[in-house]
Write a protein that holds these residues in place. Structure first.
Motif, mmCIF file in Angstrom:
data_model
loop_
_atom_site.group_PDB
_atom_site.id
_atom_site.type_symbol
_atom_site.label_atom_id
_atom_site.label_comp_id
_atom_site.label_asym_id
_atom_site.label_seq_id
_atom_site.Cartn_x
_atom_site.Cartn_y
_atom_site.Cartn_z
ATOM 1 N N ARG A 1 0.847 -1.196 0.000
ATOM 2 C CA ARG A 1 0.000 0.000 0.000
ATOM 3 C C ARG A 1 0.881 1.244 0.000
ATOM 4 O O ARG A 1 1.850 1.333 0.752
ATOM 5 C CB ARG A 1 -0.908 0.008 1.222
ATOM 6 N N SER B 1 -4.901 -1.153 -7.540
ATOM 7 C CA SER B 1 -6.130 -0.392 -7.300
ATOM 8 C C SER B 1 -5.742 0.966 -6.744
ATOM 9 O O SER B 1 -4.784 1.095 -5.990
ATOM 10 C CB SER B 1 -7.068 -1.110 -6.349
ATOM 11 N N VAL B 2 -6.483 1.989 -7.141
ATOM 12 C CA VAL B 2 -6.231 3.348 -6.703
ATOM 13 C C VAL B 2 -7.517 3.897 -6.110
ATOM 14 O O VAL B 2 -8.562 3.883 -6.748
ATOM 15 C CB VAL B 2 -5.756 4.242 -7.880
ATOM 16 N N TYR B 3 -7.433 4.411 -4.853
ATOM 17 C CA TYR B 3 -8.589 5.012 -4.190
ATOM 18 C C TYR B 3 -8.271 6.429 -3.813
ATOM 19 O O TYR B 3 -7.186 6.759 -3.441
ATOM 20 C CB TYR B 3 -8.960 4.247 -2.927
ATOM 21 N N PHE C 1 -4.208 9.830 -2.398
ATOM 22 C CA PHE C 1 -4.626 8.578 -3.031
ATOM 23 C C PHE C 1 -3.963 7.411 -2.313
ATOM 24 O O PHE C 1 -2.830 7.514 -1.868
ATOM 25 C CB PHE C 1 -4.213 8.540 -4.508
ATOM 26 N N VAL C 2 -4.681 6.309 -2.221
ATOM 27 C CA VAL C 2 -4.106 5.077 -1.704
ATOM 28 C C VAL C 2 -3.966 4.131 -2.894
ATOM 29 O O VAL C 2 -4.944 3.821 -3.580
ATOM 30 C CB VAL C 2 -5.005 4.446 -0.614
ATOM 31 N N ILE C 3 -2.721 3.700 -3.139
ATOM 32 C CA ILE C 3 -2.443 2.784 -4.240
ATOM 33 C C ILE C 3 -2.125 1.416 -3.639
ATOM 34 O O ILE C 3 -1.213 1.295 -2.824
ATOM 35 C CB ILE C 3 -1.267 3.280 -5.094
ATOM 36 N N ASN C 4 -2.904 0.405 -4.012
ATOM 37 C CA ASN C 4 -2.700 -0.975 -3.542
ATOM 38 C C ASN C 4 -2.158 -1.815 -4.685
ATOM 39 O O ASN C 4 -2.694 -1.782 -5.801
ATOM 40 C CB ASN C 4 -4.019 -1.598 -3.067
ATOM 41 N N ARG D 1 -5.523 16.576 -1.763
ATOM 42 C CA ARG D 1 -6.069 15.293 -2.187
ATOM 43 C C ARG D 1 -5.000 14.206 -2.074
ATOM 44 O O ARG D 1 -3.872 14.361 -2.538
ATOM 45 C CB ARG D 1 -6.534 15.416 -3.632
#
Length: 128
Positions: A97, A126-128, A114-117, A112
């Motif tokens: 993560r 996945s990017v949230y 983002f969390v990149i998994n 802003r």
């Protein structure tokens, strides 16, 4: 008495040919007074298993390549599948993560995040 080598059986409407049985089964049948003789299907059966037939060399590639291709239809794919499965099992449930921000953010995008998994088992992101 229904299970005799060389005779066919009716199993759910399908005929099945009983070819042979293992040594323990042969001994058991002998004790019951029934002789089991394995059915010979062909003459080549007694000669042992035949190796793969390699076609004649046609001039393309090397002769070593010809023999390697004659040994298996998918030599690299099988190894690759096993390797992928082993990697999947080792990395199952492991996720990397990362927290990310925009470099040139302006206005409301400045804060802003983002969390990149990165899922190790499946190589998915996945990017949230």
């Amino acid at each position: 008495k229904d299970l005799i080598c060389g005779e066919s059986l009716n199993v759910y409407g399908r005929k099945i040919l009983l070819v042979s049985c293992d040594p323990n089964t042969i001994d058991w049948f002998l004790k019951q007074g029934i002789v089991q003789k394995p059915l010979k299907l062909s003459v080549e059966e007694t000669e042992g298993p035949a190796g793969p037939k390699v076609p004649a060399y046609n001039g393309y590639g090397s002769e070593d390549d010809l023999y390697a291709m004659g040994m298996s239809l998918e030599p690299a794919i099988i190894d690759r599948k096993l390797e992928d499965f082993a990697r999947f099992m080792r990395a199952k449930g492991k996720v990397l993560r990362f927290l990310a921000k925009l470099v040139d953010a302006k206005g409301q995008d400045k804060d802003r995040e983002f969390v990149i998994n990165y899922f190790l088992a499946t190589d998915q992101v996945s990017v949230y």
